[in-house]
Design a protein around this motif. Structure first.
Motif, PDB file in Angstrom:
ATOM      1  N   MET A 113       0.825  -1.216   0.000  1.00 36.71           N
ATOM      2  CA  MET A 113       0.000   0.000   0.000  1.00 36.71           C
ATOM      3  C   MET A 113       0.856   1.262   0.000  1.00 36.71           C
ATOM      4  O   MET A 113       0.503   2.254  -0.631  1.00 36.71           O
ATOM      5  N   SER A 114       1.983   1.226   0.719  1.00 37.09           N
ATOM      6  CA  SER A 114       2.845   2.410   0.724  1.00 37.09           C
ATOM      7  C   SER A 114       3.448   2.647  -0.656  1.00 37.09           C
ATOM      8  O   SER A 114       3.577   3.802  -1.089  1.00 37.09           O
ATOM      9  N   LEU A 115       3.795   1.582  -1.366  1.00 33.33           N
ATOM     10  CA  LEU A 115       4.312   1.746  -2.734  1.00 33.33           C
ATOM     11  C   LEU A 115       3.240   2.274  -3.676  1.00 33.33           C
ATOM     12  O   LEU A 115       3.508   3.147  -4.522  1.00 33.33           O
ATOM     13  N   ILE A 116       2.016   1.787  -3.525  1.00 34.27           N
ATOM     14  CA  ILE A 116       0.914   2.272  -4.359  1.00 34.27           C
ATOM     15  C   ILE A 116       0.661   3.754  -4.086  1.00 34.27           C
ATOM     16  O   ILE A 116       0.522   4.564  -5.023  1.00 34.27           O
ATOM     17  N   LEU A 117       0.607   4.138  -2.824  1.00 33.69           N
ATOM     18  CA  LEU A 117       0.369   5.545  -2.490  1.00 33.69           C
ATOM     19  C   LEU A 117       1.522   6.431  -2.941  1.00 33.69           C
ATOM     20  O   LEU A 117       1.313   7.557  -3.407  1.00 33.69           O
ATOM     21  N   TRP A 118       2.751   5.947  -2.820  1.00 33.87           N
ATOM     22  CA  TRP A 118       3.903   6.712  -3.306  1.00 33.87           C
ATOM     23  C   TRP A 118       3.811   6.914  -4.816  1.00 33.87           C
ATOM     24  O   TRP A 118       4.052   8.002  -5.328  1.00 33.87           O
ATOM     25  N   GLY A 119       3.420   5.844  -5.514  1.00 31.75           N
ATOM     26  CA  GLY A 119       3.277   5.949  -6.971  1.00 31.75           C
ATOM     27  C   GLY A 119       2.182   6.932  -7.358  1.00 31.75           C
ATOM     28  O   GLY A 119       2.359   7.749  -8.275  1.00 31.75           O
TER      29      GLY A 119
END
Length: 122
Positions: A102-108
């Motif tokens: 989820m953190s990677l998705i939000l960062w993206g």
């Protein structure tokens, strides 16, 4: 046959709560008044007053129902089926994995929207 049940009488509950309030207020004031004394003595005095106030509070209707609640909660905690070590480790790893994804998705998404905003603004 008469099924007479005796209900415990709680007399002078208001007076008992007043005593508890006076004890706690007196302990707070005494702690302030004797602030130059050793911390150990003040803590011991506060504990003694807390025990007396707790004993008086338990003699009331609400105090008795609080003790009943604590006994019920203790009984329920003994019924809990705790997870095994393997279940605990697997659950923890799943939570960590989901948080990372989820953190990677939000960062993206943040990067994409920031780039799109900079393109629109110029």
């Amino acid at each position: 046959m008469s099924a007479a049940t005796e209900e415990k009488q709680y007399r002078l509950d208001s007076l008992k709560w007043l005593v508890v309030t006076v004890l706690v207020a007196g302990a707070i004031y005494g702690n302030y008044y004797y602030s130059t004394e050793s911390l150990l003595y003040r803590v011991l005095a506060m504990l003694a007053v807390a025990l007396v106030a707790g004993f008086v509070a338990v003699q009331t209707r609400k105090g008795e129902s609080f003790i009943t609640l604590l006994r019920g909660a203790y009984t329920e905690t003994r019924r809990v089926v705790w997870p095994t070590r393997q279940e605990r480790n697997q659950t923890t790893l799943m939570v960590v994995a989901v948080v990372l994804i989820m953190s990677l998705i939000l960062w993206g998404l943040d990067t994409l929207f920031g780039w799109l905003a900079s393109m629109v603004i110029g």
